[in-house]
Design a protein around this motif. Structure first.
Motif, PDB file in Angstrom:
ATOM      1  N   GLU A  55      49.377  37.503  43.354  1.00  0.00           N
ATOM      2  CA  GLU A  55      48.232  37.053  44.046  1.00  0.00           C
ATOM      3  C   GLU A  55      48.503  37.315  45.576  1.00  0.00           C
ATOM      4  O   GLU A  55      47.413  37.826  46.347  1.00  0.00           O
ATOM      5  CB  GLU A  55      47.936  35.695  43.868  1.00  0.00           C
ATOM      6  CG  GLU A  55      47.336  35.451  42.403  1.00  0.00           C
ATOM      7  CD  GLU A  55      47.205  34.305  41.746  1.00  0.00           C
ATOM      8  OE1 GLU A  55      47.449  33.248  42.700  1.00  0.00           O
ATOM      9  OE2 GLU A  55      46.585  33.937  40.786  1.00  0.00           O
ATOM     10  N   GLU A  56      49.552  36.789  46.032  1.00  0.00           N
ATOM     11  CA  GLU A  56      49.763  37.106  47.612  1.00  0.00           C
ATOM     12  C   GLU A  56      49.869  38.648  47.871  1.00  0.00           C
ATOM     13  O   GLU A  56      49.104  39.020  49.002  1.00  0.00           O
ATOM     14  CB  GLU A  56      51.152  36.614  47.932  1.00  0.00           C
ATOM     15  CG  GLU A  56      51.601  36.825  49.464  1.00  0.00           C
ATOM     16  CD  GLU A  56      53.018  36.432  49.769  1.00  0.00           C
ATOM     17  OE1 GLU A  56      53.611  36.894  50.633  1.00  0.00           O
ATOM     18  OE2 GLU A  56      53.788  35.804  48.631  1.00  0.00           O
ATOM     19  N   GLU A  75      48.250  41.171  46.269  1.00  0.00           N
ATOM     20  CA  GLU A  75      46.933  41.496  46.282  1.00  0.00           C
ATOM     21  C   GLU A  75      45.880  41.118  47.306  1.00  0.00           C
ATOM     22  O   GLU A  75      45.120  41.728  47.704  1.00  0.00           O
ATOM     23  CB  GLU A  75      46.263  41.240  44.803  1.00  0.00           C
ATOM     24  CG  GLU A  75      46.837  42.137  43.891  1.00  0.00           C
ATOM     25  CD  GLU A  75      46.442  41.656  42.211  1.00  0.00           C
ATOM     26  OE1 GLU A  75      45.796  40.672  42.055  1.00  0.00           O
ATOM     27  OE2 GLU A  75      46.627  42.502  41.223  1.00  0.00           O
ATOM     28  N   ARG A  76      46.288  39.947  47.653  1.00  0.00           N
ATOM     29  CA  ARG A  76      45.326  39.274  48.689  1.00  0.00           C
ATOM     30  C   ARG A  76      45.529  40.220  50.055  1.00  0.00           C
ATOM     31  O   ARG A  76      44.805  40.399  50.636  1.00  0.00           O
ATOM     32  CB  ARG A  76      45.756  37.859  48.927  1.00  0.00           C
ATOM     33  CG  ARG A  76      44.764  37.032  49.917  1.00  0.00           C
ATOM     34  CD  ARG A  76      45.193  35.640  50.073  1.00  0.00           C
ATOM     35  NE  ARG A  76      46.570  35.550  50.714  1.00  0.00           N
ATOM     36  CZ  ARG A  76      47.599  34.748  49.982  1.00  0.00           C
ATOM     37  NH1 ARG A  76      47.417  34.525  48.780  1.00  0.00           N
ATOM     38  NH2 ARG A  76      48.608  34.898  50.754  1.00  0.00           N
ATOM     39  N   SER A 116      42.845  42.344  52.077  1.00  0.00           N
ATOM     40  CA  SER A 116      42.514  42.092  53.597  1.00  0.00           C
ATOM     41  C   SER A 116      42.910  43.436  54.317  1.00  0.00           C
ATOM     42  O   SER A 116      42.209  43.524  55.636  1.00  0.00           O
ATOM     43  CB  SER A 116      43.416  41.139  54.162  1.00  0.00           C
ATOM     44  OG  SER A 116      44.743  41.546  54.110  1.00  0.00           O
TER      45      SER A 116
END
Length: 194
Positions: free
Chosen positions: A184-185, A187-188, A192
């Motif tokens: 998730e980190e 992909e986040r 951005s």
């Protein structure tokens, strides 16, 4: 012997678990090898073939990840025993085939997007790119093993128990799992920098 002839034989990994497993993610189907083998040890025969890594059984690839530099560097039999004990724990806790649980964990913890650096002149841009299926499997296995290693480091919990907990948590998409958090980190950060 062809894959079809091998599938007719009753070969089980570690003598217990069947490799008849469902892979839900169609992009990872070619890169998660569930070829039945008695002993997951190919001895690097895939090394000089293009995409040869995708023909190595997924359990052996997990064992090879455990042998990364550190405590278990080069000790394949020790890594083999760790994975075997972790599979026993997974089977006892979930009541499912541990190979199915491992495949589910890989599918859930494989990132779809990541960031790459592009230099144009003297300026550095970060651009989001799609991740190839081969790299998705590699990253998922790496995250699973890193999570187990960090959970058992300076801790009385043995690594086989930590690996089993990490695989179970990732297969159920639990946000407490290290592999799911890393995915998730990644992909986040990619989102951005689009």
């Amino acid at each position: 012997m062809s894959d079809y002839e091998l599938s007719k034989l009753d070969i089980r990994i570690f003598g217990k678990w069947d490799t008849k497993v469902e892979i839900r993610d169609p992009s990872l189907k070619k890169y998660i090898s569930l070829m039945p083998v008695y002993l997951p040890h190919t001895g690097g025969r895939h090394e000089h073939r293009r995409f040869g890594k995708s023909r190595v059984p997924i359990v052996e690839r997990l064992i090879n990840q455990l042998m990364k530099p550190g405590r278990n560097k080069g000790k394949k039999f020790l890594a083999y025993n760790i994975v075997r004990a972790a599979f026993e724990i997974i089977a006892a806790r979930t009541g499912q085939n541990p190979i199915q649980v491992l495949v589910r964990a890989i599918e859930n913890s494989a990132p779809r997007e990541e960031v790459t650096r592009i230099m144009y002149g003297g300026i550095v841009y970060y651009v989001a790119v799609d991740v190839s299926p081969q790299r998705r499997v590699d990253l998922a296995l790496r995250y699973l093993v890193e999570g187990a290693r960090t959970a058992s480091f300076n801790n009385p919990k043995p690594i086989d128990e930590a690996l089993a907990e990490e695989i179970i948590a990732a297969s159920s998409n639990d946000p407490k799992s290290y592999a799911i958090r890393k995915k998730e980190e990644t992909e986040r950060i990619a989102l951005s920098s689009r």
